[in-house]
Motif scaffolding. Structure first.
Motif, PDB file in Angstrom:
ATOM      1  N   THR A  40      -0.549   9.579  -4.034  1.00 29.09           N
ATOM      2  CA  THR A  40      -1.166   9.195  -2.769  1.00 29.09           C
ATOM      3  C   THR A  40      -1.897   7.867  -2.907  1.00 29.09           C
ATOM      4  O   THR A  40      -2.686   7.684  -3.837  1.00 29.09           O
ATOM      5  N   VAL A  41      -1.619   6.968  -1.976  1.00 22.09           N
ATOM      6  CA  VAL A  41      -2.332   5.697  -1.862  1.00 22.09           C
ATOM      7  C   VAL A  41      -3.274   5.860  -0.680  1.00 22.09           C
ATOM      8  O   VAL A  41      -2.844   6.221   0.415  1.00 22.09           O
ATOM      9  N   THR A  42      -4.556   5.600  -0.901  1.00 23.90           N
ATOM     10  CA  THR A  42      -5.555   5.750   0.155  1.00 23.90           C
ATOM     11  C   THR A  42      -6.387   4.479   0.270  1.00 23.90           C
ATOM     12  O   THR A  42      -6.876   3.963  -0.733  1.00 23.90           O
TER      13      THR A  42
ATOM     14  N   SER B  31      -0.054  -3.868   8.260  1.00 24.17           N
ATOM     15  CA  SER B  31       0.958  -4.925   8.161  1.00 24.17           C
ATOM     16  C   SER B  31       1.050  -5.477   6.734  1.00 24.17           C
ATOM     17  O   SER B  31       2.139  -5.858   6.294  1.00 24.17           O
ATOM     18  N   ALA B  32      -0.050  -5.509   6.010  1.00 31.07           N
ATOM     19  CA  ALA B  32      -0.017  -5.966   4.614  1.00 31.07           C
ATOM     20  C   ALA B  32       0.517  -4.882   3.686  1.00 31.07           C
ATOM     21  O   ALA B  32       1.300  -5.157   2.771  1.00 31.07           O
ATOM     22  N   GLY B  33       0.110  -3.645   3.929  1.00 33.57           N
ATOM     23  CA  GLY B  33       0.421  -2.565   3.000  1.00 33.57           C
ATOM     24  C   GLY B  33       1.749  -1.882   3.190  1.00 33.57           C
ATOM     25  O   GLY B  33       2.373  -1.446   2.206  1.00 33.57           O
ATOM     26  N   ASP B  34       2.222  -1.755   4.425  1.00 26.31           N
ATOM     27  CA  ASP B  34       3.465  -1.010   4.668  1.00 26.31           C
ATOM     28  C   ASP B  34       4.664  -1.561   3.878  1.00 26.31           C
ATOM     29  O   ASP B  34       5.433  -0.772   3.323  1.00 26.31           O
ATOM     30  N   PRO B  35       4.846  -2.891   3.783  1.00 24.33           N
ATOM     31  CA  PRO B  35       5.968  -3.387   2.977  1.00 24.33           C
ATOM     32  C   PRO B  35       5.833  -3.019   1.487  1.00 24.33           C
ATOM     33  O   PRO B  35       6.828  -2.736   0.822  1.00 24.33           O
ATOM     34  N   ILE B  36       4.620  -3.014   0.981  1.00 23.93           N
ATOM     35  CA  ILE B  36       4.387  -2.635  -0.424  1.00 23.93           C
ATOM     36  C   ILE B  36       4.711  -1.153  -0.593  1.00 23.93           C
ATOM     37  O   ILE B  36       5.379  -0.757  -1.555  1.00 23.93           O
ATOM     38  N   LEU B  37       4.237  -0.339   0.343  1.00 30.71           N
ATOM     39  CA  LEU B  37       4.534   1.092   0.283  1.00 30.71           C
ATOM     40  C   LEU B  37       6.044   1.323   0.296  1.00 30.71           C
ATOM     41  O   LEU B  37       6.576   2.082  -0.530  1.00 30.71           O
ATOM     42  N   ALA B  38       6.742   0.679   1.215  1.00 31.47           N
ATOM     43  CA  ALA B  38       8.194   0.863   1.327  1.00 31.47           C
ATOM     44  C   ALA B  38       8.904   0.444   0.043  1.00 31.47           C
ATOM     45  O   ALA B  38       9.806   1.142  -0.439  1.00 31.47           O
TER      46      ALA B  38
ATOM     47  N   VAL C  86       1.804  -0.861  -7.849  1.00 28.36           N
ATOM     48  CA  VAL C  86       1.500  -0.642  -6.433  1.00 28.36           C
ATOM     49  C   VAL C  86       0.088  -1.146  -6.131  1.00 28.36           C
ATOM     50  O   VAL C  86      -0.133  -1.874  -5.160  1.00 28.36           O
ATOM     51  N   ARG C  87      -0.865  -0.771  -6.981  1.00 30.17           N
ATOM     52  CA  ARG C  87      -2.259  -1.190  -6.799  1.00 30.17           C
ATOM     53  C   ARG C  87      -2.370  -2.710  -6.772  1.00 30.17           C
ATOM     54  O   ARG C  87      -2.956  -3.293  -5.854  1.00 30.17           O
TER      55      ARG C  87
ATOM     56  N   PHE D  50       7.096   4.849  -0.737  1.00 31.35           N
ATOM     57  CA  PHE D  50       6.120   5.569   0.085  1.00 31.35           C
ATOM     58  C   PHE D  50       6.483   5.392   1.553  1.00 31.35           C
ATOM     59  O   PHE D  50       6.989   4.340   1.943  1.00 31.35           O
ATOM     60  N   PRO D  51       6.176   6.386   2.395  1.00 28.22           N
ATOM     61  CA  PRO D  51       6.333   6.157   3.835  1.00 28.22           C
ATOM     62  C   PRO D  51       5.230   5.200   4.331  1.00 28.22           C
ATOM     63  O   PRO D  51       4.179   5.081   3.703  1.00 28.22           O
ATOM     64  N   ALA D  52       5.500   4.532   5.441  1.00 27.72           N
ATOM     65  CA  ALA D  52       4.500   3.650   6.044  1.00 27.72           C
ATOM     66  C   ALA D  52       3.274   4.467   6.435  1.00 27.72           C
ATOM     67  O   ALA D  52       3.353   5.680   6.648  1.00 27.72           O
TER      68      ALA D  52
END
Length: 166
Positions: free
Chosen positions: A136-138, A100-107, A42-43, A111-113
């Motif tokens: 948790t991703v912060t 916009s960059a992170g939400d697809p990676i989270l999904a 993920v990182r 992870f939720p958006a």
């Protein structure tokens, strides 16, 4: 003694924000090696996406991966903390590009958006997302920015030596 100092250092990591939205924890903590493999991916993917979206800002390792035993008895894994070469608030259009960059990676990783930014004191701009296992991703920015991940893990010893070598 070094291990004790390392663990003490992990507990002191500043975390200016709390998760924006946390789903109910429906997954038990996984073993350290399994968790490290999953969340280190993920990182890496998140940083690659941010660097593609904002090519003028690079990211480097700020803190190595570590583990800490929390006061409540949980063992937490922290993959490498990443630090940006510059503040990202303005370049990311106040985190719109982070979303916009992170939400697809989270999904992709369950992870939720991101649900906007968290109200935190001191001028920090923070966005976070928590998965069903409590990881948790912060992303937090106040010149520079940081990407931090914390993961509850199943470990009796909570020893950083359990982290697989990269």
């Amino acid at each position: 003694m070094t291990g004790a100092l390392f663990l003490a250092g992990c507990e002191a990591r500043p975390t200016p924000g709390a998760p924006s939205s946390s789903p109910p924890r429906t997954a038990a903590p996984a073993p350290v090696a399994e968790s490290f493999t999953k969340y280190d991916a993920v990182r890496a993917e998140f940083i690659a996406a941010l660097e593609e979206k904002m090519p003028d800002i690079s990211w480097t390792v700020d803190e190595p991966a570590g583990m800490a035993l929390l006061k409540d008895g949980r063992c937490m894994l922290y993959p490498q903390t990443m630090k940006s070469s510059a503040d990202i608030v303005e370049p990311s259009k106040h985190f719109a590009e982070v979303f916009s960059a992170g939400d697809p990676i989270l999904a992709k990783h369950g992870f939720p958006a991101f649900d906007g930014t968290d109200p935190v004191p001191g001028g920090w701009v923070v966005a976070s997302s928590t998965d069903a296992a409590g990881a948790t991703v912060t992303v937090e920015s106040k010149s520079p920015a940081y990407l931090r991940i914390s993961v509850p893990v199943d470990s009796k010893a909570c020893d950083p030596k359990e982290i697989p070598a990269g």
